[in-house]
Design an enzyme around this catalytic site. Sequence first.
Site, short mmCIF file in Angstrom:
data_model
loop_
_atom_site.label_atom_id
_atom_site.label_comp_id
_atom_site.label_asym_id
_atom_site.label_seq_id
_atom_site.Cartn_x
_atom_site.Cartn_y
_atom_site.Cartn_z
N GLY A 75 0.83 -1.20 0.00
CA GLY A 75 0.00 0.00 0.00
C GLY A 75 0.87 1.25 0.00
O GLY A 75 0.55 2.25 -0.65
N THR A 76 1.97 1.18 0.72
CA THR A 76 2.88 2.34 0.81
C THR A 76 3.38 2.72 -0.59
O THR A 76 3.39 3.90 -0.95
CB THR A 76 4.09 1.99 1.72
OG1 THR A 76 3.58 1.65 3.02
CG2 THR A 76 5.08 3.12 1.81
N ASN A 155 -6.19 4.13 10.84
CA ASN A 155 -5.73 2.81 11.27
C ASN A 155 -5.61 2.65 12.77
O ASN A 155 -5.50 1.54 13.27
CB ASN A 155 -4.36 2.50 10.61
CG ASN A 155 -3.41 3.65 10.71
OD1 ASN A 155 -3.68 4.73 10.17
ND2 ASN A 155 -2.30 3.47 11.39
N GLN A 185 -7.20 0.65 4.99
CA GLN A 185 -8.00 0.12 6.11
C GLN A 185 -9.49 0.10 5.79
O GLN A 185 -10.28 -0.42 6.58
CB GLN A 185 -7.78 0.95 7.39
CG GLN A 185 -6.39 0.84 7.99
CD GLN A 185 -6.09 -0.52 8.61
OE1 GLN A 185 -6.98 -1.36 8.81
NE2 GLN A 185 -4.84 -0.75 8.93
N SER A 205 -4.17 -2.63 -0.10
CA SER A 205 -3.08 -3.55 0.24
C SER A 205 -3.65 -4.94 0.52
O SER A 205 -4.67 -5.06 1.21
CB SER A 205 -2.35 -3.00 1.46
OG SER A 205 -1.31 -3.85 1.83
N HIS A 207 -2.46 -7.54 2.32
CA HIS A 207 -2.34 -8.24 3.61
C HIS A 207 -3.34 -7.77 4.67
O HIS A 207 -3.43 -8.34 5.74
CB HIS A 207 -0.89 -8.18 4.14
CG HIS A 207 -0.43 -6.86 4.66
ND1 HIS A 207 -0.25 -6.60 6.00
CD2 HIS A 207 -0.10 -5.71 4.03
CE1 HIS A 207 0.19 -5.36 6.17
NE2 HIS A 207 0.29 -4.80 4.98
N THR A 247 9.40 -7.22 -13.18
CA THR A 247 8.60 -8.44 -13.37
C THR A 247 7.65 -8.60 -12.19
O THR A 247 8.05 -8.46 -11.03
CB THR A 247 9.55 -9.65 -13.49
OG1 THR A 247 10.42 -9.39 -14.59
CG2 THR A 247 8.78 -10.93 -13.75
N CYS A 333 3.38 0.12 11.98
CA CYS A 333 4.53 0.88 11.49
C CYS A 333 5.09 1.80 12.56
O CYS A 333 6.19 2.30 12.41
CB CYS A 333 4.12 1.71 10.28
SG CYS A 333 3.47 0.69 8.98
N1 PLP Z 1 -2.35 3.08 5.00
C1 PLP Z 1 -2.92 2.64 6.14
C2 PLP Z 1 -4.11 3.37 6.67
C3 PLP Z 1 -2.40 1.53 6.82
O1 PLP Z 1 -2.97 1.12 7.94
C4 PLP Z 1 -1.25 0.89 6.28
C5 PLP Z 1 -0.63 -0.26 6.99
O2 PLP Z 1 -0.78 -0.41 8.19
C6 PLP Z 1 -0.71 1.37 5.08
C7 PLP Z 1 -1.28 2.46 4.47
C8 PLP Z 1 0.51 0.74 4.47
O3 PLP Z 1 0.19 -0.47 3.84
P1 PLP Z 1 1.38 -1.49 3.49
O4 PLP Z 1 1.74 -2.17 4.77
O5 PLP Z 1 0.80 -2.45 2.51
O6 PLP Z 1 2.48 -0.69 2.93
#
Ligand code: PLP
Length: 393
Positions: A75-76, A155, A185, A205, A207, A247, A333
Site C-alpha cells: 500500500g505504501t 488505522n 484500512q 493492500s 495483507h 517483473t 509501522c
Molecule cells: N495506510 C494505512 C491506513 C495503513 O494502515 C497501512 C498499513 O498499516 C498502510 C497504508 C501501508 O500499507 P502497506 O503495509 O501495505 O504498505
Amino acid sequence: MTESEIYFDNSATTALCDSAREKMLEAMDCYGNPSSLHTRGVAADRLLREARESVLSALGVRPSEGGALIFTSCGTEATHLAFFGTAHAKARRTANKLVITDSEHPSVENTARALERDGFELVRIPTKNGVLDEELLDRVLDRNVFLLSLMMVNNETGAQYDVKKAFRLAKMRNPEVITHCDAVQGFQKCRFTPTSLGADLISISAHKIHGPKGVGALYADKKILTRRNLVTCLPGGGQENGLRSGTENVIGIAGFGGAAKEGSLHLDADIASMRALRDYAIERLSPLELRLNLPAGETAPHILNLTLPDIRSETMLHYLSSKGIYVSAGSACSSHNAHPSSSLLAFGISAEEAGHSIRVSFSRTNKNEEIDRFVSALEEGIKTLVRIRHGKK
Ligand code: PLP
C-alpha cells in the site's frame, strides 16, 4: 495460531484465507514470466489478468469504465506512486499545493513531507475526535491544489472520514484537482466504489484483507490515464501499464486476487459481523476502569482504541501476549517508534495518554467468546499491573 490464541491485531495484518493460499499454490507452479510470449508466459499472464479482474470487481469497477489497477509491492508504494506520479506529471502545470489530513498513516505523511522538501506546499486538515474539519478544507481548496489525499479509515482510531463529501467539494472548487484515497484500512471493511467516492486514485493492500504481505495496488481512473496525470516512479520494462516496471510478483498478486474474490463473496455479512463484535466489545469494556476512544462521527467496523489507567501500552501488550492474546500499541509501522502516535494526538489524546493506549482490531473470523476472554484478561491485567506499579503484592 493455536486454538487458544486470540488474534485481535487485524489492522496490522490478517491471516491468509483459503482462496489466497490456493491461488498462491497454483501460481507457484506457474513459473513463466508474464511478459514472455510462449505458453508458460501466457499462463502466468492469465493468472495476473484473473487477479486484476478479481480486485477490480471487488472495488466495484466494471471493465467498461476503463480504470486501471497498477499492482505494487505494498500500500505504501501505491501511495508513493500516487503522490510522486502526479507531482511529476507535466499535466500538473503550475499548481503546487497538496492537502492531506493531520492523522494520515506514515506512508502518506512521510511521502507528503518528501514532496514538501522538494518545494511543494503541504497543508494538513485537522481530524479532531475523528471528524474532518470541513470548514478549513473548504478554505484551503483553491486552484493551487493539485492533489487532495484523504484516508478512508484511520488505522489507529477506526474513524471513518467523510471522503466522499470532501472529494465532491474539492471537485466543485477546482475540477483539475486529483483526489487520492488511502483505502488500505477501508477496503472490504466499508462499502465504496471509486465512482461513489469520487476518487481518481485509490491505494489498497493485500495483507489487510487476508491476502499475502508484499502486494498492494493503486487504482487509477481512466481520466487520470488519458490526461497523463500520472507518471511512473519506476521506469524500466514498462510493466503495469508503463506505470510500475519490474517483473510482477505473480504469486503474491494471485493471492491478492484470491483474497479479494473471497472477501467480496460475503462482504455485507463480514462487515455486519465485525461491527457486531466491536459493539459487543464496547458493551463489555464500558464498565472497566479505562477510556474508550470512540470517534464522534462514522466509524469502521473493525477497530477499537482505548486508553488504560496508569499502565504503559507496551506493558499491557506483553501481559496480554503472555496469555496468548495479541493486540497493538498503535499502528504496526509506529510500534518501533518512541514518539506518540500522531493519529492519536490529532484525535485529541495527550502524548501521555497515547502512551497508555492500545488498539484492538477484528476480522471476520473472530468470535464473541474471544472478546469475553480478552475482557477478563484485560481486567485482571489492569488490577495486577496497577498493583505492581504501586509496589503492592
Ligand atoms: N495506510 C494505512 C491506513 C495503513 O494502515 C497501512 C498499513 O498499516 C498502510 C497504508 C501501508 O500499507 P502497506 O503495509 O501495505 O504498505
